[in-house]
Write an enzyme that holds these catalytic residues in place. Structure first.
Site, PDB file in Angstrom:
ATOM      1  N   ARG A   1      -3.944  -5.753  14.378  1.00 41.81           N
ATOM      2  CA  ARG A   1      -2.755  -5.998  15.194  1.00 41.81           C
ATOM      3  C   ARG A   1      -2.705  -7.469  15.579  1.00 41.81           C
ATOM      4  O   ARG A   1      -3.632  -7.972  16.222  1.00 41.81           O
ATOM      5  CB  ARG A   1      -2.798  -5.155  16.480  1.00 41.81           C
ATOM      6  CG  ARG A   1      -2.531  -3.668  16.251  1.00 41.81           C
ATOM      7  CD  ARG A   1      -1.087  -3.426  15.852  1.00 41.81           C
ATOM      8  NE  ARG A   1      -0.801  -2.035  15.541  1.00 41.81           N
ATOM      9  CZ  ARG A   1      -0.895  -1.478  14.330  1.00 41.81           C
ATOM     10  NH1 ARG A   1      -1.296  -2.192  13.298  1.00 41.81           N
ATOM     11  NH2 ARG A   1      -0.569  -0.224  14.134  1.00 41.81           N
TER      12      ARG A   1
ATOM     13  N   LYS B   1       0.856  -1.189   0.000  1.00 47.29           N
ATOM     14  CA  LYS B   1       0.000   0.000   0.000  1.00 47.29           C
ATOM     15  C   LYS B   1       0.893   1.241   0.000  1.00 47.29           C
ATOM     16  O   LYS B   1       1.722   1.426   0.893  1.00 47.29           O
ATOM     17  CB  LYS B   1      -0.897   0.013   1.233  1.00 47.29           C
ATOM     18  CG  LYS B   1      -1.843   1.211   1.239  1.00 47.29           C
ATOM     19  CD  LYS B   1      -2.809   1.135   2.405  1.00 47.29           C
ATOM     20  CE  LYS B   1      -2.295   1.784   3.668  1.00 47.29           C
ATOM     21  NZ  LYS B   1      -2.176   3.251   3.629  1.00 47.29           N
TER      22      LYS B   1
ATOM     23  N   ARG C   1       2.910  -0.943  10.683  1.00 46.14           N
ATOM     24  CA  ARG C   1       4.051  -1.002  11.576  1.00 46.14           C
ATOM     25  C   ARG C   1       4.412  -2.369  12.149  1.00 46.14           C
ATOM     26  O   ARG C   1       5.608  -2.649  12.307  1.00 46.14           O
ATOM     27  CB  ARG C   1       3.883   0.041  12.681  1.00 46.14           C
ATOM     28  CG  ARG C   1       4.094   1.454  12.148  1.00 46.14           C
ATOM     29  CD  ARG C   1       3.495   2.505  13.021  1.00 46.14           C
ATOM     30  NE  ARG C   1       2.036   2.432  13.010  1.00 46.14           N
ATOM     31  CZ  ARG C   1       1.248   3.238  13.698  1.00 46.14           C
ATOM     32  NH1 ARG C   1       1.779   4.161  14.481  1.00 46.14           N
ATOM     33  NH2 ARG C   1      -0.063   3.128  13.630  1.00 46.14           N
TER      34      ARG C   1
ATOM     35  N   THR D   1     -15.709  16.402 -11.025  1.00 46.12           N
ATOM     36  CA  THR D   1     -14.890  16.567 -12.239  1.00 46.12           C
ATOM     37  C   THR D   1     -13.404  16.437 -11.913  1.00 46.12           C
ATOM     38  O   THR D   1     -12.646  15.771 -12.628  1.00 46.12           O
ATOM     39  CB  THR D   1     -15.172  17.948 -12.882  1.00 46.12           C
ATOM     40  OG1 THR D   1     -16.570  18.006 -13.168  1.00 46.12           O
ATOM     41  CG2 THR D   1     -14.374  18.146 -14.160  1.00 46.12           C
TER      42      THR D   1
ATOM     43  N   ASP E   1      -3.319   4.480  -1.911  1.00 46.60           N
ATOM     44  CA  ASP E   1      -4.250   4.953  -0.874  1.00 46.60           C
ATOM     45  C   ASP E   1      -4.120   6.471  -0.720  1.00 46.60           C
ATOM     46  O   ASP E   1      -3.505   6.949   0.228  1.00 46.60           O
ATOM     47  CB  ASP E   1      -3.896   4.215   0.433  1.00 46.60           C
ATOM     48  CG  ASP E   1      -4.733   4.646   1.621  1.00 46.60           C
ATOM     49  OD1 ASP E   1      -5.857   5.138   1.422  1.00 46.60           O
ATOM     50  OD2 ASP E   1      -4.247   4.477   2.758  1.00 46.60           O
TER      51      ASP E   1
ATOM     52  N   ASP F   1     -12.812  15.548  -3.670  1.00 47.94           N
ATOM     53  CA  ASP F   1     -12.899  16.845  -4.346  1.00 47.94           C
ATOM     54  C   ASP F   1     -14.190  16.828  -5.162  1.00 47.94           C
ATOM     55  O   ASP F   1     -14.965  15.859  -5.086  1.00 47.94           O
ATOM     56  CB  ASP F   1     -11.644  17.051  -5.236  1.00 47.94           C
ATOM     57  CG  ASP F   1     -11.282  18.531  -5.371  1.00 47.94           C
ATOM     58  OD1 ASP F   1     -12.205  19.354  -5.564  1.00 47.94           O
ATOM     59  OD2 ASP F   1     -10.089  18.857  -5.282  1.00 47.94           O
TER      60      ASP F   1
ATOM     61  N   THR G   1     -10.772   5.294  10.681  1.00 48.81           N
ATOM     62  CA  THR G   1     -10.780   4.532  11.939  1.00 48.81           C
ATOM     63  C   THR G   1     -10.154   5.318  13.092  1.00 48.81           C
ATOM     64  O   THR G   1     -10.266   4.910  14.241  1.00 48.81           O
ATOM     65  CB  THR G   1     -10.041   3.187  11.771  1.00 48.81           C
ATOM     66  OG1 THR G   1      -8.805   3.439  11.107  1.00 48.81           O
ATOM     67  CG2 THR G   1     -10.842   2.201  10.970  1.00 48.81           C
TER      68      THR G   1
ATOM     69  N   LYS H   1      -6.940   8.552  -1.001  1.00 47.06           N
ATOM     70  CA  LYS H   1      -8.219   9.024  -0.427  1.00 47.06           C
ATOM     71  C   LYS H   1      -8.683  10.323  -1.092  1.00 47.06           C
ATOM     72  O   LYS H   1      -8.802  11.367  -0.432  1.00 47.06           O
ATOM     73  CB  LYS H   1      -8.097   9.217   1.089  1.00 47.06           C
ATOM     74  CG  LYS H   1      -7.661   7.966   1.849  1.00 47.06           C
ATOM     75  CD  LYS H   1      -7.671   8.203   3.338  1.00 47.06           C
ATOM     76  CE  LYS H   1      -7.292   6.977   4.128  1.00 47.06           C
ATOM     77  NZ  LYS H   1      -5.869   6.614   4.068  1.00 47.06           N
TER      78      LYS H   1
END
Ligand code: C5P
Length: 244
Positions: A197, A45, A227, A80, A72, A77, A135, A74
């Site tokens: 996790r 990612k 991580r 168009t 990723d 806007d 999240t 996101k």
């Protein structure tokens, strides 16, 4: 046991549902991690952090190492602008791209159509998914700062249904919401879940965490994990340990 690329088929099938978040700030660091994970079957990612330091060439370099890439960024806007920008991201070679569901039906529909149109020219159509509610946002922040009256879980499911109606392939959501999204959307709707996790790792700043197996049981299609793998001394071993 049947093996492919030096790992068992079961592990490889699970790894194909893991998206390792390459949240680093240089091409060199990204390539060290990618080479450590090469052949495992996992996705990579590329988020805002790595993209802002390295740009679109990074995607092509990582793809050349054999990884499917979730870009990723996101997007959020007017329809168009999203439609025109997302065509460029398809040309970068991303296999999955995302927009914010809160951009609305029209923005999502136009993003989805643009991805399919641009992808079919390249003979490779990426998946396009919608971010429901981050999240990192708590129920209190959601109500007090955003001023939304319905509860967060209901809002996430409503956004997922809207994304499906707009023709998106899936959503990003917490694994805690995956079961309810599954009940309200078609069986092949993708649910991509961060906040994962393994039992052996620390939660860090993720507040509501599930283990990889719990997330798959809840209905997640793909698990975003950063991580616990990327900060490990042996990222490849950490990836394999997700399933132990
Ligand atoms: O290191 P960690 O496993 O917490 O990484 C989580 C990754 O998932 C980060 O790249 C973060 O941007 C991303 N993410 C998230 N929550 C969302 C959407 C994406 O944590 N709702």
């Amino acid at each position: 046991m049947l093996k492919t690329g030096g790992i068992s088929l079961d592990v490889r099938l699970n790894n194909q549902r893991v998206m390792v978040a390459l949240d680093v700030q240089s091409r060199e660091e990204a390539l060290v991690l990618a080479k450590a994970l090469q052949g495992s079957g996992c996705w990579l990612k590329v988020g805002l952090e790595l993209y802002s330091y390295t740009g679109p060439m990074m995607i092509q370099e990582l793809k050349a190492l054999g990884f499917p890439i979730f870009l990723d960024l996101k997007l959020h806007d007017i329809p168009t602008t999203v439609e025109r920008a997302i065509r460029g991201f398809v040309q970068c070679g991303a296999d999955m791209i995302n927009v914010h569901c809160s951009g609305g039906y029209d923005m999502m529909a136009r993003a989805g159509n643009a991805v399919r149109e641009e992808g079919s020219k390249l003979k490779s159509i990426p998946k396009v998914i919608g971010v429901t509610v981050l999240t990192s946002m708590s129920e209190t922040q959601f109500r007090q700062e955003m001023g939304v009256q319905r509860n967060l879980g209901e809002h996430v499911v409503e956004l997922a249904v809207l994304a499906e109606q707009a023709g998106l392939d899936g959503v990003v959501a917490s694994a805690k919401e995956a079961t309810d999204i599954r009940k309200s959307t078609k069986a092949d709707f993708l649910i991509v879940t961060p906040g994962i996790r393994p039992a052996w790792s620390e939660a860090q700043d993720q507040a509501r965490v599930l283990t990889p197996s719990e997330a798959l049981d809840a209905g997640s299609s793909y698990l975003v994990i950063g991580r616990p793998i990327t900060r490990s001394e042996d990222p490849r071993q950490a990836l394999e340990r997700l399933w132990t």
